[in-house]
Design a protein around this motif. Sequence first.
Motif, PDB file in Angstrom:
ATOM      1  N   ASN A 181      -1.890 -36.918  47.075  1.00 17.78           N
ATOM      2  CA  ASN A 181      -2.487 -35.752  47.746  1.00 17.78           C
ATOM      3  C   ASN A 181      -3.518 -36.206  48.773  1.00 17.78           C
ATOM      4  O   ASN A 181      -3.556 -35.713  49.911  1.00 17.78           O
ATOM      5  N   GLU A 290       3.194 -27.728  53.492  1.00 18.31           N
ATOM      6  CA  GLU A 290       4.128 -27.693  52.358  1.00 18.31           C
ATOM      7  C   GLU A 290       3.890 -28.825  51.363  1.00 18.31           C
ATOM      8  O   GLU A 290       3.867 -28.619  50.154  1.00 18.31           O
ATOM      9  N   ASP A 291       3.710 -30.036  51.861  1.00 13.52           N
ATOM     10  CA  ASP A 291       3.554 -31.187  50.959  1.00 13.52           C
ATOM     11  C   ASP A 291       2.326 -31.035  50.073  1.00 13.52           C
ATOM     12  O   ASP A 291       2.373 -31.261  48.859  1.00 13.52           O
ATOM     13  N   GLU A 293       0.913 -28.383  49.269  1.00 13.79           N
ATOM     14  CA  GLU A 293       1.137 -27.311  48.274  1.00 13.79           C
ATOM     15  C   GLU A 293       1.973 -27.833  47.102  1.00 13.79           C
ATOM     16  O   GLU A 293       1.691 -27.557  45.930  1.00 13.79           O
ATOM     17  N   LYS A 294       3.005 -28.660  47.459  1.00  9.43           N
ATOM     18  CA  LYS A 294       3.843 -29.235  46.401  1.00  9.43           C
ATOM     19  C   LYS A 294       3.023 -30.144  45.497  1.00  9.43           C
ATOM     20  O   LYS A 294       3.114 -30.094  44.268  1.00  9.43           O
ATOM     21  N   ASN A 297       0.912 -28.102  43.283  1.00  6.86           N
ATOM     22  CA  ASN A 297       1.683 -27.502  42.187  1.00  6.86           C
ATOM     23  C   ASN A 297       2.010 -28.531  41.107  1.00  6.86           C
ATOM     24  O   ASN A 297       1.919 -28.246  39.915  1.00  6.86           O
ATOM     25  N   MET A 298       2.391 -29.748  41.569  1.00  4.85           N
ATOM     26  CA  MET A 298       2.709 -30.801  40.600  1.00  4.85           C
ATOM     27  C   MET A 298       1.493 -31.148  39.760  1.00  4.85           C
ATOM     28  O   MET A 298       1.574 -31.296  38.531  1.00  4.85           O
TER      29      MET A 298
END
Lengths: 424, 124
Positions: A181, A290-291, A293-294, A297-298
């Motif tokens: 991140n 997007e990344d 956010e992914k 979420n992970m």
Amino acid sequence: MKINLNYPGKLFDAPEPPARLIKKVVAAIFFVSLCAYLVYPLLHRWIGLPSRLEIALTGAVASIQVLVGALYIFKRHLSIAFASLATHNQCSAQAQCIRENYHQTVLELSQYNAVLGSQLQEAIMQTETAVLGVIGRMANIHHQTCSQVERIGSSSEKSMELIAVTQDHIHKNQQVIEALNAFSGSQVDQLTDNLIRIEKLSEGMEQMRPMVEDISAIADRTKLLALNAKIEAARAGDAGRGFAVVAEEVRNLSDQTHTLARDIADRITRVAGQALTETENARQKMASNEDAEKFKNMAGSMSSVEGRFKAAATHLEEIIKGVDGANRIIVEEVSIVLGEIQFQDILRQRLEQVHTGLEIQSGFAGETLRWLEGTGEPPAKGLDAHLEELKENYVMQEQRTTHNAVLGVQAPAAGGSDNKIELF
Amino acid sequence: MAKTIMVIDDSATMRLSLKSALELNGFKVECAGDGVLALNQLKIGVKPDLIITDINMPNMGGLEFIKNLRALPGFRFVPVLALTTESKQEKRDEAKKNGATGWLVKPVTGPDLVKVIKQVLPGA
């Protein structure tokens, strides 16, 4: 009825039956009459009394008179005697009956006591067998509980290890996600910087466009100048021939310069357009993020899983503690039950004492019977003495208390320690 | 290492209940049916850390056993607890005189017994 142990001989002497007494009286009368019948003839011969028949009659009359007199004299006594005889007869029959009944009773009492004694022994054995079974089962319950706790403990250890390893992996994955991140963030920052630089470059290139146009204009003017120079060289004739060659070269150069300037302008336009398109795309992607956010979420999922594992571990630990606590209670309860099972030993001792008492009773009854039949000595001890001896042999205070309560005896003070547990 | 306790009682119920209760609490238990059998075991090498004996037993009672035990080499200071239904004070006094460590009246629960054992047997 209290039996007098000092009574000499048989307790019951059979009285003479009344029928036998009557027979005796009749025999006596007959004897007197016979004597008179025999003696009176002799007296008649010797001293001249009336004839034998008269004498016999006289004797008979005299006998009757004697009989009547005797009857008169013993009238009251005879009636009393008959009454006594009747009573005596009745008593004698009763005594005989009692003796027979007593003999039978003693025999039956011995059997009765033997049966009770056997029942008691059997009951003691049954309780002992049952209690031994209970103890065995209690020990088995405890063994099974311990095995279960060990199994649960073992599986919980493995589960805890698994949970710890998984938690460690989750933690590491989280760190990786956080690193990714962060990397993603730095990449975005770099990209942003690059976009800014590209935009600036694009702007710079756009700013070059007027310069290229100026170059192109200069090339056009140079071409025009070369044309004019060529014209002027043509006018000069041979003298201007060399100048014409130069003018031609200048014109060629201006053409090339013009072409190059146009190419440069085209390329600037193309590159600047592409840069703008790419910049716009990158900007749109950055805007959507997007990344990140992914990654977020992970990381969230990982945290959730880690939280669940932690909750499972805590729950498992609570279960183990609960099972362990329950096992400790079972151990304590089993220990208490095993202590309370000692009642069987106490019961056994009390029943054995009762059995001994029954045997003493049988022995005493037998001795009494032999004494009554005249075939043995009177019992050496009375039941009172046997009861006292029984009391002396008690080991438990409860036995003495029960004994005294039944007999209504005030128990003397024990004088000893009442402590159930005493360390010297 | 688990401490060894010898239980002497003519009642099979008592022997088994005490054995189970003590084993539950981590002790090793040896049993004997009377004083004679117990002395025989001690003579062939059984070395208990503590002895629990009944008082009224056939062949050899607890009081006589304690007296004989104290005469054996190596058993002068082994703690001996009398566990009995006997309530006569003179018997209690005699046990004390013969060298008993304590007197317990039946029934005694496992936790109480373990508490007493821990008092007279340090490290149990």
